[in-house]
Design an enzyme around this catalytic site. Sequence first.
Site, PDB file in Angstrom:
ATOM      1  N   CYS A 176       2.858   4.801  42.253  1.00 16.27           N
ATOM      2  CA  CYS A 176       3.403   3.287  42.332  1.00 16.27           C
ATOM      3  C   CYS A 176       4.532   3.242  43.246  1.00 16.27           C
ATOM      4  O   CYS A 176       5.041   2.291  43.543  1.00 16.27           O
ATOM      5  CB  CYS A 176       3.472   2.635  41.082  1.00 16.27           C
ATOM      6  SG  CYS A 176       2.163   2.839  39.832  1.00 16.27           S
ATOM      7  N   HIS A 316      10.617  -3.004  38.213  1.00 19.59           N
ATOM      8  CA  HIS A 316       9.252  -2.284  38.091  1.00 19.59           C
ATOM      9  C   HIS A 316       8.492  -3.064  37.275  1.00 19.59           C
ATOM     10  O   HIS A 316       7.406  -3.284  37.399  1.00 19.59           O
ATOM     11  CB  HIS A 316       9.533  -0.818  38.023  1.00 19.59           C
ATOM     12  CG  HIS A 316       8.004  -0.320  38.277  1.00 19.59           C
ATOM     13  ND1 HIS A 316       7.154  -0.232  39.510  1.00 19.59           N
ATOM     14  CD2 HIS A 316       7.390   0.632  37.388  1.00 19.59           C
ATOM     15  CE1 HIS A 316       6.279   0.588  39.137  1.00 19.59           C
ATOM     16  NE2 HIS A 316       6.324   1.009  38.146  1.00 19.59           N
ATOM     17  N   GLU A 327      13.388   1.449  31.753  1.00 17.67           N
ATOM     18  CA  GLU A 327      13.962   0.661  33.033  1.00 17.67           C
ATOM     19  C   GLU A 327      14.950  -0.055  32.644  1.00 17.67           C
ATOM     20  O   GLU A 327      16.166   0.021  33.184  1.00 17.67           O
ATOM     21  CB  GLU A 327      12.922  -0.385  33.818  1.00 17.67           C
ATOM     22  CG  GLU A 327      13.363  -0.971  35.037  1.00 17.67           C
ATOM     23  CD  GLU A 327      12.445  -1.516  35.892  1.00 17.67           C
ATOM     24  OE1 GLU A 327      12.843  -1.888  36.846  1.00 17.67           O
ATOM     25  OE2 GLU A 327      11.320  -1.774  35.438  1.00 17.67           O
ATOM     26  N   LYS A 353       5.378  -8.956  38.358  1.00 22.46           N
ATOM     27  CA  LYS A 353       4.111  -8.236  37.668  1.00 22.46           C
ATOM     28  C   LYS A 353       3.493  -9.017  36.683  1.00 22.46           C
ATOM     29  O   LYS A 353       2.336  -8.848  36.442  1.00 22.46           O
ATOM     30  CB  LYS A 353       4.357  -6.795  37.444  1.00 22.46           C
ATOM     31  CG  LYS A 353       4.249  -5.763  38.635  1.00 22.46           C
ATOM     32  CD  LYS A 353       4.237  -4.402  37.963  1.00 22.46           C
ATOM     33  CE  LYS A 353       4.560  -3.146  39.155  1.00 22.46           C
ATOM     34  NZ  LYS A 353       5.785  -3.211  39.742  1.00 22.46           N
ATOM     35  N   HIS A 358      -0.161  -5.299  38.369  1.00 24.58           N
ATOM     36  CA  HIS A 358       0.344  -3.974  39.187  1.00 24.58           C
ATOM     37  C   HIS A 358      -0.640  -3.653  40.312  1.00 24.58           C
ATOM     38  O   HIS A 358      -1.640  -3.212  39.932  1.00 24.58           O
ATOM     39  CB  HIS A 358       0.404  -2.792  37.960  1.00 24.58           C
ATOM     40  CG  HIS A 358       1.326  -1.766  38.447  1.00 24.58           C
ATOM     41  ND1 HIS A 358       1.663  -1.520  39.558  1.00 24.58           N
ATOM     42  CD2 HIS A 358       1.508  -0.672  37.526  1.00 24.58           C
ATOM     43  CE1 HIS A 358       2.608  -0.355  39.575  1.00 24.58           C
ATOM     44  NE2 HIS A 358       2.359   0.108  38.590  1.00 24.58           N
ATOM     45  N   PHE A 417       3.866   7.268  38.644  1.00 23.17           N
ATOM     46  CA  PHE A 417       3.413   8.567  38.014  1.00 23.17           C
ATOM     47  C   PHE A 417       3.840   9.806  39.003  1.00 23.17           C
ATOM     48  O   PHE A 417       3.863   9.751  40.080  1.00 23.17           O
ATOM     49  CB  PHE A 417       2.073   8.582  37.772  1.00 23.17           C
ATOM     50  CG  PHE A 417       1.208   7.683  36.762  1.00 23.17           C
ATOM     51  CD1 PHE A 417       1.966   7.059  35.839  1.00 23.17           C
ATOM     52  CD2 PHE A 417       0.176   7.789  36.529  1.00 23.17           C
ATOM     53  CE1 PHE A 417       1.582   6.326  34.786  1.00 23.17           C
ATOM     54  CE2 PHE A 417      -0.698   6.931  35.598  1.00 23.17           C
ATOM     55  CZ  PHE A 417       0.166   6.197  34.642  1.00 23.17           C
TER      56      PHE A 417
END
Length: 430
Positions: A176, A316, A327, A353, A358, A417
């Site tokens: 991502c 994010h 976060e 998002k 996403h 990831f």
Amino acid sequence: MPTSPPRPSDQRVVITGVGALTNLGHNADATWKAMRAGQSGVTTIEGEDFKAYDPSKWAVTIAGQIKGWDVASVLEHREAKRLDRFSQLALGAAAECVKDSGIDFGKQDPDRCGVVVGSGVGGIKTIEEGVLSMVNKGPDRINPFTVPRLMANAAAGNISIKYGLRGPASCHATACASSGHAIGDAMLYLRAGLADVMIAGGAEAACTPLCIGAFMVMKALSTRNNEPNKASRPFDKDRDGFVLSEGAAMYVLETEAHAKQRGAKIYAELLGFGNSCDAYHITAPDEQGGGAARSMKMALADARLNTADIDYVNAHGTSTPLGDKAEVAAVARIFGDHAAKSKNGRLLMSSTKSMHGHCLGASGAVEMIACIHAVRDGIVAPTINLDNPDETFDIDLVPHHARERKTRYAMNNTFGFGGHNVTLICGRYE
């Protein structure tokens, strides 16, 4: 001012063209208008790819698919057939950003123009089709364009070919964080004097049976199937996972000198780039947000800014229980009282998002649209669906509605990831 590393040059980098294809709109302007209005692009899954699997019986039946877009609007039929959907989206967004920038690559030195595109999974649709052909019909029936379609670097390669760009060209596949890395690297090429113009961004077309099924069995996706438009709810106490989406966003980046020489309009300046790794877990974030904090700290130093200079953070904010918590912890660690709502901190943070879901490797590029318009228009996009904010999150998360706020500097976070963290900072061009 914070201590910062030496730069190979003092070239300023500016954004002169913007293009996007998302479930919120088929161009950058439509995407921004939907973000500003707090609209959702999450719907029930549709499409030929899913008919054999009857997704209505799955635990997850929603996604952020781009519907109604005609690939023929940017590509001839024969050309489109040779490309995976993620490359089609990338070329569509690239065509818009090039047109928007007003640049004529035929009048540029091709060796001084390049491209960097990020994608988390590349041609996953092509891979799925190839496996089915091999299993059901035999290897001789596999599409001969399978390899050039599935390559993660296919988007970058095809954009280079289309515009004759012979300068720096590469692809990032850092989950991502991919398009954040792509934009950051393009900025470094320009700063270093290795190019005058770069096309940079990301593309993802992962709304496929395999991808949705794989994330579903990981328990990573929201199962709020009866309310698709409310499923993505970053920072809300009732968040239960992210919504998988597809999309692309591309930008024309130039050195300031080159942009001014050709009289280009300038959206914003790209000022800072930080990237780090959690070195913690292959899918779970560092719960204390250590890696994310380091990325933000690096970007601030690179931009030669202090924490108080940042007016807006595009989070994010995926809508996962662990990710959102980590976060917020990282932002609190870096920004301190400037972020603390309880102490009248001025920092605003939102997650778009909540609207588009996403987009995996394209996320950073798609979300840069919100950052550019924050600094250019003084409008901060909202976090929709924030009905029950987690009371431990002591920060103004711009719930429900866009906010007017004069914004000089905006920060964009993307985490992937593998523990990859990327932070970009853009500012009002003055």
